[in-house]
Design a protein around this motif. Structure first.
Motif, PDB file in Angstrom:
ATOM      1  N   THR A 107       0.858  -1.176   0.000  1.00 44.34           N
ATOM      2  CA  THR A 107       0.000   0.000   0.000  1.00 44.34           C
ATOM      3  C   THR A 107       0.894   1.226   0.000  1.00 44.34           C
ATOM      4  OG1 THR A 107      -0.061   0.311   2.387  1.00 44.34           O
ATOM      5  CG2 THR A 107      -1.642  -1.221   1.469  1.00 44.34           C
ATOM      6  N   LEU A 108       0.464   2.217  -0.722  1.00 42.76           N
ATOM      7  CA  LEU A 108       1.235   3.466  -0.814  1.00 42.76           C
ATOM      8  C   LEU A 108       0.243   4.619  -0.767  1.00 42.76           C
ATOM      9  CD1 LEU A 108       3.812   5.081  -1.348  1.00 42.76           C
ATOM     10  CD2 LEU A 108       3.482   4.655  -3.782  1.00 42.76           C
ATOM     11  N   GLU A 109       0.577   5.599   0.015  1.00 38.19           N
ATOM     12  CA  GLU A 109      -0.345   6.707   0.218  1.00 38.19           C
ATOM     13  C   GLU A 109       0.449   8.001   0.352  1.00 38.19           C
ATOM     14  OE1 GLU A 109      -3.485   7.465   3.786  1.00 38.19           O
ATOM     15  OE2 GLU A 109      -3.170   5.393   3.195  1.00 38.19           O
ATOM     16  N   PHE A 110       0.117   8.980  -0.444  1.00 40.68           N
ATOM     17  CA  PHE A 110       0.788  10.281  -0.328  1.00 40.68           C
ATOM     18  C   PHE A 110      -0.129  11.257   0.383  1.00 40.68           C
ATOM     19  CE2 PHE A 110       2.757   8.382  -4.073  1.00 40.68           C
ATOM     20  CZ  PHE A 110       4.102   8.569  -3.795  1.00 40.68           C
ATOM     21  N   HIS A 111       0.460  12.072   1.228  1.00 43.52           N
ATOM     22  CA  HIS A 111      -0.344  13.090   1.906  1.00 43.52           C
ATOM     23  C   HIS A 111       0.228  14.476   1.653  1.00 43.52           C
ATOM     24  CE1 HIS A 111      -3.287  10.943   4.444  1.00 43.52           C
ATOM     25  NE2 HIS A 111      -2.492   9.931   4.174  1.00 43.52           N
TER      26      HIS A 111
ATOM     27  N   HIS B 106       4.271  10.466   3.188  1.00 40.06           N
ATOM     28  CA  HIS B 106       3.733   9.306   2.499  1.00 40.06           C
ATOM     29  C   HIS B 106       3.885   8.076   3.383  1.00 40.06           C
ATOM     30  CE1 HIS B 106       8.063   9.011   1.370  1.00 40.06           C
ATOM     31  NE2 HIS B 106       7.838   7.746   1.666  1.00 40.06           N
ATOM     32  N   THR B 107       3.152   7.052   3.053  1.00 43.12           N
ATOM     33  CA  THR B 107       3.273   5.805   3.799  1.00 43.12           C
ATOM     34  C   THR B 107       3.388   4.682   2.786  1.00 43.12           C
ATOM     35  OG1 THR B 107       0.932   5.247   3.820  1.00 43.12           O
ATOM     36  CG2 THR B 107       1.703   6.719   5.537  1.00 43.12           C
ATOM     37  N   LEU B 108       4.197   3.708   3.132  1.00 45.74           N
ATOM     38  CA  LEU B 108       4.395   2.561   2.243  1.00 45.74           C
ATOM     39  C   LEU B 108       4.461   1.316   3.107  1.00 45.74           C
ATOM     40  CD1 LEU B 108       5.053   1.279  -0.493  1.00 45.74           C
ATOM     41  CD2 LEU B 108       7.437   1.900  -0.124  1.00 45.74           C
ATOM     42  N   GLU B 109       3.775   0.306   2.695  1.00 52.42           N
ATOM     43  CA  GLU B 109       3.686  -0.900   3.499  1.00 52.42           C
ATOM     44  C   GLU B 109       3.668  -2.117   2.577  1.00 52.42           C
ATOM     45  OE1 GLU B 109       0.214  -2.274   6.523  1.00 52.42           O
ATOM     46  OE2 GLU B 109       0.622  -0.138   6.414  1.00 52.42           O
TER      47      GLU B 109
END
Lengths: 124, 124
Positions: A107-111, B106-109
DNA sequence: TTAGCTGCAAAGAGTTTGCTGGGAG
DNA sequence: CTCCCAGCAAACTCTTTGCAGCTAA
């Protein structure tokens, strides 16, 4: 069967949906219970037909398995903008090779703040 | 001040911690309440001194702001293995340039099965 | 009949909040 | 004296579960 309705909603949606969004949408035409939506969604996830992704807001977002997308989420207006190109697979393969860890998903999410909010200067 | 105890726990930890882990750890030497831990952690996050990251398990993990790490999480034994090299910043800069979205974090998992579980064949 | 869907209400987990007393400056 | 910090209990949100009735094969 409500499973089909839910599946189609996801199929026809350009973005991932939350259980509540699906519930609200269905409620307009069908008699449903939120638990049923959750239960059905979890079934579909177990069968590998759809994907579940918990975002920073702690809410689970669902989408059809093959439409793998990442999002840029505006911390001001909370809109999620999809990002098509996912170069993470390369990184995943590299890690797999180097560590022996069998990576099956990511999972990857940019804020940050979206252009619109920047222009409007509505940042809190 | 309990804020310092909490901050130091995070500082001395090689991995990110949950509110509960911090609470359990502190409880051995100090009298604390879980709400206090949460409140303090949220204060620190607001001040930008630490980082909060909600993972797929819906639990919030905290860490010192500068030790930016990503994890490979085993879906079998649930251990989180840190991954140092983060090439996402490049991607983030590119997206920023192309879309005008001001990306601030950002988050990466990664998810899968770790080598140990593969060998043991303990996969469910 | 048997198995799988539902609805309903209650439970659960993680986290937050209101209110209050206390301690620091 | 103020103000921030901490404890406690209650509230909240999203999600899950137990139970019972229904429906379809």
């Amino acid at each position: 069967m409500k499973k089909d309705i839910i599946f189609n909603l996801l199929k026809n949606s350009p973005k991932s949906l939350t259980a509540e969004e699906i519930y609200n949408d269905m409620s307009q035409t069908t008699d449903v219970n939120l638990s049923t939506v959750y239960r059905t969604l979890n079934n579909l996830v177990a069968k590998g037909e759809i994907t579940k992704n918990v975002r920073q807001d702690k809410i689970a977002y669902f989408e059809i398995g093959d439409q793998h997308k990442h999002y840029m989420i505006c911390d001001n207006c909370h809109t999620a903008f999809p990002t098509e190109n996912c170069e993470i697979d390369k990184l995943a393969r590299k890690l797999k090779r180097e560590t022996g860890f069998n990576i099956t998903s990511h999972t990857l999410e940019f804020h940050g703040i979206c252009p619109e909010c920047i222009n409007k200067g509505t940042n809190k």
